[in-house]
Design a protein around this motif. Structure first.
Motif, PDB file in Angstrom:
ATOM      1  N   ASP A 201       0.148  -3.618   6.137  1.00  0.00           N
ATOM      2  CA  ASP A 201      -0.733  -3.145   5.066  1.00  0.00           C
ATOM      3  C   ASP A 201      -1.121  -1.696   5.366  1.00  0.00           C
ATOM      4  O   ASP A 201      -1.805  -1.418   6.356  1.00  0.00           O
ATOM      5  CB  ASP A 201      -1.964  -4.030   4.972  1.00  0.00           C
TER       6      ASP A 201
ATOM      7  N   THR B  37      -6.532   3.235  13.041  1.00  0.00           N
ATOM      8  CA  THR B  37      -5.754   4.444  12.780  1.00  0.00           C
ATOM      9  C   THR B  37      -4.485   4.467  13.647  1.00  0.00           C
ATOM     10  O   THR B  37      -4.259   3.582  14.475  1.00  0.00           O
ATOM     11  CB  THR B  37      -6.603   5.700  13.081  1.00  0.00           C
TER      12      THR B  37
ATOM     13  N   GLY C 164       0.790  -1.233   0.000  1.00  0.00           N
ATOM     14  CA  GLY C 164       0.000   0.000   0.000  1.00  0.00           C
ATOM     15  C   GLY C 164       0.816   1.274   0.000  1.00  0.00           C
ATOM     16  O   GLY C 164       0.255   2.363   0.178  1.00  0.00           O
TER      17      GLY C 164
ATOM     18  N   THR D  85      -2.623   0.238   2.891  1.00  0.00           N
ATOM     19  CA  THR D  85      -3.500   0.649   1.792  1.00  0.00           C
ATOM     20  C   THR D  85      -4.570   1.613   2.275  1.00  0.00           C
ATOM     21  O   THR D  85      -4.835   2.644   1.657  1.00  0.00           O
ATOM     22  CB  THR D  85      -4.149  -0.591   1.156  1.00  0.00           C
ATOM     23  N   ASN D  86      -5.219   1.302   3.387  1.00  0.00           N
ATOM     24  CA  ASN D  86      -6.239   2.168   3.982  1.00  0.00           C
ATOM     25  C   ASN D  86      -5.716   2.633   5.329  1.00  0.00           C
ATOM     26  O   ASN D  86      -5.515   1.818   6.244  1.00  0.00           O
ATOM     27  CB  ASN D  86      -7.556   1.397   4.137  1.00  0.00           C
ATOM     28  N   MET D  87      -5.517   3.947   5.480  1.00  0.00           N
ATOM     29  CA  MET D  87      -4.966   4.482   6.720  1.00  0.00           C
ATOM     30  C   MET D  87      -5.954   4.410   7.872  1.00  0.00           C
ATOM     31  O   MET D  87      -5.572   4.636   9.018  1.00  0.00           O
ATOM     32  CB  MET D  87      -4.515   5.934   6.521  1.00  0.00           C
ATOM     33  N   MET D  88      -7.219   4.086   7.590  1.00  0.00           N
ATOM     34  CA  MET D  88      -8.214   3.905   8.650  1.00  0.00           C
ATOM     35  C   MET D  88      -8.269   2.461   9.132  1.00  0.00           C
ATOM     36  O   MET D  88      -8.856   2.173  10.176  1.00  0.00           O
ATOM     37  CB  MET D  88      -9.595   4.332   8.162  1.00  0.00           C
ATOM     38  N   GLU D  89      -7.662   1.536   8.357  1.00  0.00           N
ATOM     39  CA  GLU D  89      -7.672   0.110   8.710  1.00  0.00           C
ATOM     40  C   GLU D  89      -6.269  -0.460   8.545  1.00  0.00           C
ATOM     41  O   GLU D  89      -6.035  -1.372   7.735  1.00  0.00           O
ATOM     42  CB  GLU D  89      -8.663  -0.653   7.818  1.00  0.00           C
ATOM     43  N   ILE D  90      -5.316   0.062   9.296  1.00  0.00           N
ATOM     44  CA  ILE D  90      -3.943  -0.440   9.236  1.00  0.00           C
ATOM     45  C   ILE D  90      -3.892  -1.784   9.932  1.00  0.00           C
ATOM     46  O   ILE D  90      -4.464  -1.975  11.018  1.00  0.00           O
ATOM     47  CB  ILE D  90      -2.973   0.552   9.899  1.00  0.00           C
TER      48      ILE D  90
ATOM     49  N   LYS E 269       2.295   7.833   5.296  1.00  0.00           N
ATOM     50  CA  LYS E 269       2.443   6.375   5.389  1.00  0.00           C
ATOM     51  C   LYS E 269       3.823   6.000   5.903  1.00  0.00           C
ATOM     52  O   LYS E 269       3.971   5.016   6.656  1.00  0.00           O
ATOM     53  CB  LYS E 269       2.178   5.744   4.026  1.00  0.00           C
TER      54      LYS E 269
END
Length: 421
Positions: free
Chosen positions: A348, A369, A306, A350-355, A325
């Motif tokens: 991962d 987060t 990501g 890819t989504n900074m709200m679902e690391i 990131k």
């Protein structure tokens, strides 16, 4: 009806009818009323110069000059104000009286006349303001510099006050200190340039074996034997060696007097792999230094998904196309190493709200987060380490552990899904 008499008018003694009170007489002030008390100022009369009268007085003075004995005396002349008497001729007629010759014994200067018999005083030359120098000043020889026209009276030297003496001592101490520092610095520089020469250069490893030979390291060092020991910058040399030799994580250079250089280096270990913006993968060390580029990520390193490395160059620090990131990755790995949570095989972003991270290739930990990262990793470590809590997982469990949320009481709430990664 009773008869009434009118009241009588009262009569006051010593008062006649029709007499009125007289007003007080006002004083009359004349011009000379205060002449005895205050003397009047005399008015200044205008000054009138009667030039005719002055000339007449000068003529009278000139006529009254005594004549020497050897010169014939002139006939007495009547005063200038009276007319001369007429002389009668033989015919009985009166002949006109000739005027006495005017004596040319005086010169007229401005409005007054000065007799020639009186000695004239020499006149001083007028100063011309437009001239650069006075004529007499130009004729005089120039004065010598430093010579005084007159001797000045020597002033008596006053004794110094305590405050002046203290300030004088302070100034002398400061001057002596500065002079000593300058001399010491000059001595050190001269001795360093003349006495200290490099004779030996040695290489030491602070950890495992280095990937480079000593000859390669000494060649990159670039300061051979015979050069001045203090003729180079240690910091710049260390940075140049770390960039030229990527698999050296840190380089320290020490000077050992009088003539030795010691190079201490620690090896760099491949720790992470991130996809490159230009294609392929960039292999990073634990400090985020780019070691090399490869077509595929090597085995045994943490794979970062990501994110992309922006133009990676071996020997330099890595930069992501999205800097947030990179900061999140560094925070997660630093906190996990502090809590001794590992090994971690993949992260991962890819989504900074679902690391999420992959723990021991069998449990995926969802962190959410970057907020409360220390608490989340500590709570995950307690759940993954046996006998830390009543609900701790076993060493063979596989699945997904979500520690991204908290309850109303502020404590962490974990959700476990077995068999799902």
């Amino acid at each position: 009806m009773a008869h009434s008499t009118p009241p009588h008018k009262p009569v006051y003694p010593n008062r006649t009818s029709g007499q009125r009170r007289q007003q007080p007489a006002r004083p009359v002030y004349t011009y000379n009323a205060d002449a005895g008390k205050h003397k009047q100022r005399q008015q200044a009369h205008p000054i009138v110069y009667d030039y005719d009268r002055m000339i007449e007085q000068e003529e009278r003075k000139a006529n009254s000059i005594e004549v020497p004995s050897f010169m014939p005396k002139a006939a007495a002349q009547p005063p200038s104000g009276s007319r001369p008497a007429r002389q009668e001729t033989a015919a009985g007629a009166t002949a006109p009286q000739k005027k006495p010759p005017v004596q040319q014994k005086r010169i007229q200067e401005n409005m007054f006349e000065i007799p020639l018999s009186e000695p004239q005083r020499p006149r001083a030359e007028l100063y011309d303001q437009h001239a650069r120098k006075r004529p007499e000043a130009a004729a005089q020889p120039p004065k010598k510099a430093g010579k005084r026209a007159g001797k000045k009276r020597a002033r008596k030297k006053q004794p110094a006050t305590p405050g002046q003496a203290r300030r004088r001592r302070i100034r002398r101490a400061i001057t002596a200190g500065v002079l000593a520092a300058v001399l010491l610095t000059a001595g050190v520089l001269i001795s360093a340039a003349v006495l200290f020469k490099i004779k030996t250069v040695s290489v030491e490893s602070t950890g495992e074996a280095l990937m480079y030979e000593n000859n390669q390291i000494m060649a990159v060092f670039g300061h051979p034997a015979g050069e001045n020991l203090f003729g180079f910058s240690v910091r710049e040399t260390q940075q140049n060696m770390e960039q030229a030799l990527p698999y050296l994580e840190q380089v320290h250079i020490k000077r050992r007097l009088p003539d030795e250089i010691v190079i201490s280096a620690s090896p760099a270990v491949e720790s992470y792999a991130v996809e490159s913006e230009s294609g392929g993968w960039a292999v990073l060390s634990a400090s985020g230094k780019v070691l090399r580029t490869a077509e595929e990520p090597p085995e045994g390193v943490v794979r970062i998904d990501g994110a992309q490395a922006a133009a990676p160059v071996p020997g330099q620090a890595v930069h992501f196309t999205e800097e947030d990131k990179l900061e999140a990755m560094q925070l997660i790995f630093a906190t996990a190493a502090k809590q001794e949570l590992g090994p971690i095989g993949q992260i991962d972003l890819t989504n900074m709200m679902e690391i999420s991270v992959l723990y021991q290739d069998r449990i995926r930990i969802i962190l959410g987060t970057v907020n409360d990262m220390e608490y989340k990793i500590e709570w995950a470590w307690k759940l993954l380490t046996p006998e830390q809590t009543e609900n701790s997982l076993g060493t063979e469990d596989r699945g997904t552990l979500d520690v991204s949320s908290r309850g109303n009481d502020g404590l962490g709430r974990a959700r476990w899904r077995a068999g799902v990664l």
